[in-house]
Write a protein that holds these residues in place. Structure first.
Motif, PDB file in Angstrom:
ATOM      1  N   ARG A  19       0.863  -1.184   0.000  1.00  0.00           N
ATOM      2  CA  ARG A  19       0.000   0.000   0.000  1.00  0.00           C
ATOM      3  C   ARG A  19       0.898   1.232   0.000  1.00  0.00           C
ATOM      4  N   MET A  20       0.887   1.962  -1.110  1.00  0.00           N
ATOM      5  CA  MET A  20       1.744   3.138  -1.249  1.00  0.00           C
ATOM      6  C   MET A  20       1.272   4.249  -0.314  1.00  0.00           C
ATOM      7  N   ARG A  21       2.222   4.913   0.308  1.00  0.00           N
ATOM      8  CA  ARG A  21       1.890   6.088   1.113  1.00  0.00           C
ATOM      9  C   ARG A  21       1.550   7.245   0.177  1.00  0.00           C
ATOM     10  N   HIS A  22       0.896   8.238   0.734  1.00  0.00           N
ATOM     11  CA  HIS A  22       0.482   9.378  -0.090  1.00  0.00           C
ATOM     12  C   HIS A  22       1.629  10.373  -0.312  1.00  0.00           C
ATOM     13  N   ARG A  23       2.364  10.690   0.749  1.00  0.00           N
ATOM     14  CA  ARG A  23       3.418  11.720   0.664  1.00  0.00           C
ATOM     15  C   ARG A  23       4.523  11.392   1.648  1.00  0.00           C
ATOM     16  N   HIS A  29      20.004  14.186  -0.762  1.00  0.00           N
ATOM     17  CA  HIS A  29      20.996  13.114  -0.831  1.00  0.00           C
ATOM     18  C   HIS A  29      20.682  11.954   0.116  1.00  0.00           C
ATOM     19  N   GLU A  30      19.410  11.766   0.406  1.00  0.00           N
ATOM     20  CA  GLU A  30      18.994  10.663   1.273  1.00  0.00           C
ATOM     21  C   GLU A  30      18.530   9.485   0.428  1.00  0.00           C
ATOM     22  N   THR A  31      18.770   8.277   0.902  1.00  0.00           N
ATOM     23  CA  THR A  31      18.307   7.072   0.220  1.00  0.00           C
ATOM     24  C   THR A  31      16.940   6.673   0.762  1.00  0.00           C
ATOM     25  N   VAL A  32      16.004   6.447  -0.146  1.00  0.00           N
ATOM     26  CA  VAL A  32      14.635   6.088   0.223  1.00  0.00           C
ATOM     27  C   VAL A  32      14.471   4.584   0.066  1.00  0.00           C
ATOM     28  N   PHE A  33      13.973   3.931   1.112  1.00  0.00           N
ATOM     29  CA  PHE A  33      13.781   2.484   1.096  1.00  0.00           C
ATOM     30  C   PHE A  33      12.301   2.158   0.946  1.00  0.00           C
ATOM     31  N   LEU A  34      12.032   0.888   0.677  1.00  0.00           N
ATOM     32  CA  LEU A  34      10.648   0.458   0.469  1.00  0.00           C
ATOM     33  C   LEU A  34       9.795   0.710   1.706  1.00  0.00           C
ATOM     34  N   LYS A  35      10.363   0.551   2.896  1.00  0.00           N
ATOM     35  CA  LYS A  35       9.628   0.793   4.136  1.00  0.00           C
ATOM     36  C   LYS A  35       9.186   2.246   4.264  1.00  0.00           C
ATOM     37  N   VAL A  37       8.282   4.281   1.579  1.00  0.00           N
ATOM     38  CA  VAL A  37       7.292   4.675   0.575  1.00  0.00           C
ATOM     39  C   VAL A  37       6.018   3.844   0.624  1.00  0.00           C
ATOM     40  N   ALA A  38       6.040   2.712   1.357  1.00  0.00           N
ATOM     41  CA  ALA A  38       4.868   1.840   1.324  1.00  0.00           C
ATOM     42  C   ALA A  38       4.726   1.065   2.621  1.00  0.00           C
ATOM     43  N   GLU A  44       6.991 -13.449   7.236  1.00  0.00           N
ATOM     44  CA  GLU A  44       8.010 -12.955   8.151  1.00  0.00           C
ATOM     45  C   GLU A  44       9.423 -13.272   7.686  1.00  0.00           C
ATOM     46  N   THR A  45       9.576 -14.304   6.886  1.00  0.00           N
ATOM     47  CA  THR A  45      10.917 -14.709   6.458  1.00  0.00           C
ATOM     48  C   THR A  45      11.554 -13.701   5.501  1.00  0.00           C
ATOM     49  N   ILE A  46      10.737 -12.917   4.800  1.00  0.00           N
ATOM     50  CA  ILE A  46      11.291 -11.940   3.856  1.00  0.00           C
ATOM     51  C   ILE A  46      10.904 -10.505   4.197  1.00  0.00           C
ATOM     52  N   TYR A  47      10.132 -10.329   5.271  1.00  0.00           N
ATOM     53  CA  TYR A  47       9.599  -9.000   5.590  1.00  0.00           C
ATOM     54  C   TYR A  47      10.703  -7.975   5.793  1.00  0.00           C
ATOM     55  N   GLU A  48      11.684  -8.282   6.620  1.00  0.00           N
ATOM     56  CA  GLU A  48      12.751  -7.326   6.906  1.00  0.00           C
ATOM     57  C   GLU A  48      13.591  -7.042   5.675  1.00  0.00           C
ATOM     58  N   LYS A  49      13.803  -8.041   4.835  1.00  0.00           N
ATOM     59  CA  LYS A  49      14.574  -7.821   3.604  1.00  0.00           C
ATOM     60  C   LYS A  49      13.820  -6.907   2.641  1.00  0.00           C
ATOM     61  N   LEU A  50      12.512  -7.097   2.571  1.00  0.00           N
ATOM     62  CA  LEU A  50      11.708  -6.238   1.697  1.00  0.00           C
ATOM     63  C   LEU A  50      11.760  -4.788   2.166  1.00  0.00           C
ATOM     64  N   ARG A  51      11.701  -4.590   3.456  1.00  0.00           N
ATOM     65  CA  ARG A  51      11.713  -3.235   4.006  1.00  0.00           C
ATOM     66  C   ARG A  51      12.985  -2.473   3.647  1.00  0.00           C
ATOM     67  N   GLN A  52      14.080  -3.178   3.480  1.00  0.00           N
ATOM     68  CA  GLN A  52      15.371  -2.539   3.250  1.00  0.00           C
ATOM     69  C   GLN A  52      15.736  -2.427   1.772  1.00  0.00           C
ATOM     70  N   ILE A  53      14.795  -2.726   0.875  1.00  0.00           N
ATOM     71  CA  ILE A  53      15.076  -2.586  -0.557  1.00  0.00           C
ATOM     72  C   ILE A  53      15.174  -1.095  -0.905  1.00  0.00           C
ATOM     73  N   PRO A  54      16.310  -0.650  -1.463  1.00  0.00           N
ATOM     74  CA  PRO A  54      16.427   0.771  -1.841  1.00  0.00           C
ATOM     75  C   PRO A  54      15.550   1.087  -3.052  1.00  0.00           C
ATOM     76  N   VAL A  55      14.794   2.161  -2.950  1.00  0.00           N
ATOM     77  CA  VAL A  55      13.871   2.559  -4.020  1.00  0.00           C
ATOM     78  C   VAL A  55      14.423   3.720  -4.837  1.00  0.00           C
ATOM     79  N   HIS A  56      15.012   4.702  -4.154  1.00  0.00           N
ATOM     80  CA  HIS A  56      15.507   5.881  -4.866  1.00  0.00           C
ATOM     81  C   HIS A  56      16.554   6.586  -4.019  1.00  0.00           C
ATOM     82  N   SER A  57      17.576   7.103  -4.676  1.00  0.00           N
ATOM     83  CA  SER A  57      18.587   7.934  -4.017  1.00  0.00           C
ATOM     84  C   SER A  57      18.423   9.367  -4.503  1.00  0.00           C
ATOM     85  N   VAL A  58      18.169  10.267  -3.589  1.00  0.00           N
ATOM     86  CA  VAL A  58      17.904  11.664  -3.932  1.00  0.00           C
ATOM     87  C   VAL A  58      19.195  12.342  -4.398  1.00  0.00           C
TER      88      VAL A  58
END
Length: 217
Positions: A19-23, A29-35, A37-38, A44-58
């Motif tokens: 579920r994408m966040r609104h804003r 120069h900050e790195t945005v992770f999946l946790k 933006v959404a 549970e076995t992949i939850y923490e890994k998913l949270r740390q996926i880099p989405v964008h580097s400003v």
């Protein structure tokens, strides 16, 4: 918005809800992770890994507004694990606002703005009262009630002035930074509607995935 996408040709081992966040507000120069933006629901076995996926580097090229489309998130998840089934819920993109370090406002500038707002509001109220002949109305009311003529019926003017200030406080629902109750003021509602319209415009015009020009084909 709701949809689902199956990634991979074999059986699905992991079901992931996004579920994408609104804003989102970030620093330069900050790195945005999946946790960031959404919201994520997964095994549970992949939850923490998913949270740390880099989405964008400003970067400096991003300026102050970045729009991340949900399709980019799905591509990242597909690259992370081919056996993931993704189901999306909510808005199709997130608006990332880059907040630069603000400069401290000087006291002379603060006082100048305060005086402009104060005297501007005072002149607006005075001109309105002059247009509707408020003083004459109060004089006539005083004469009707007391039978006397008074060019300055202070018994009406003073309570009216105090009531005008009290009414503005109740209308805006604030005393300095303190809120009177949880109900939003009309000004806050208008600002909220304006922000929604602004976000819709930004989503349509800044999201490169939502519009294609003839030269982009």
């Amino acid at each position: 918005m709701q949809g689902n996408l199956c990634v991979g040709s074999e059986g699905m081992d992991h079901l992931v809800y996004i579920r994408m966040r609104h804003r989102l507000q970030v620093k330069p120069h900050e790195t945005v992770f999946l946790k960031d933006v959404a919201q994520i629901i997964s095994d549970e076995t992949i939850y923490e890994k998913l949270r740390q996926i880099p989405v964008h580097s400003v970067t400096d090229k991003d300026r102050n507004i970045i729009v991340i489309d949900v399709m980019k998130i799905i591509r990242l998840l597909a690259a992370f694990d081919q056996t993931i089934e993704v189901q999306t819920i909510g808005p199709p993109q997130i608006i990332i606002e880059v907040i630069a370090k603000g400069k401290k406002i000087s006291m002379p500038m603060f006082m100048l703005i305060w005086f402009l707002l104060f005297f501007g509001a005072a002149l607006t109220i005075m001109n309105f009262h002059e247009d509707v002949s408020m003083q004459e109305v109060q004089q006539k009311i005083y004469t009707i009630i007391t039978g006397e003529v008074d060019s300055k019926p202070l018994i009406f003017q003073i309570p009216y002035s105090l009531g005008l200030g009290l009414g503005m406080i109740i209308f805006f629902n604030h005393v300095f930074k303190k809120r009177l109750n949880e109900e939003p003021s009309p000004l806050e509602v208008e600002m909220f509607n304006y922000q929604l319209d602004l976000d819709s415009y930004v989503s349509m015009n800044e999201n490169k995935e939502s519009m294609k020009n003839i030269d982009d084909r």
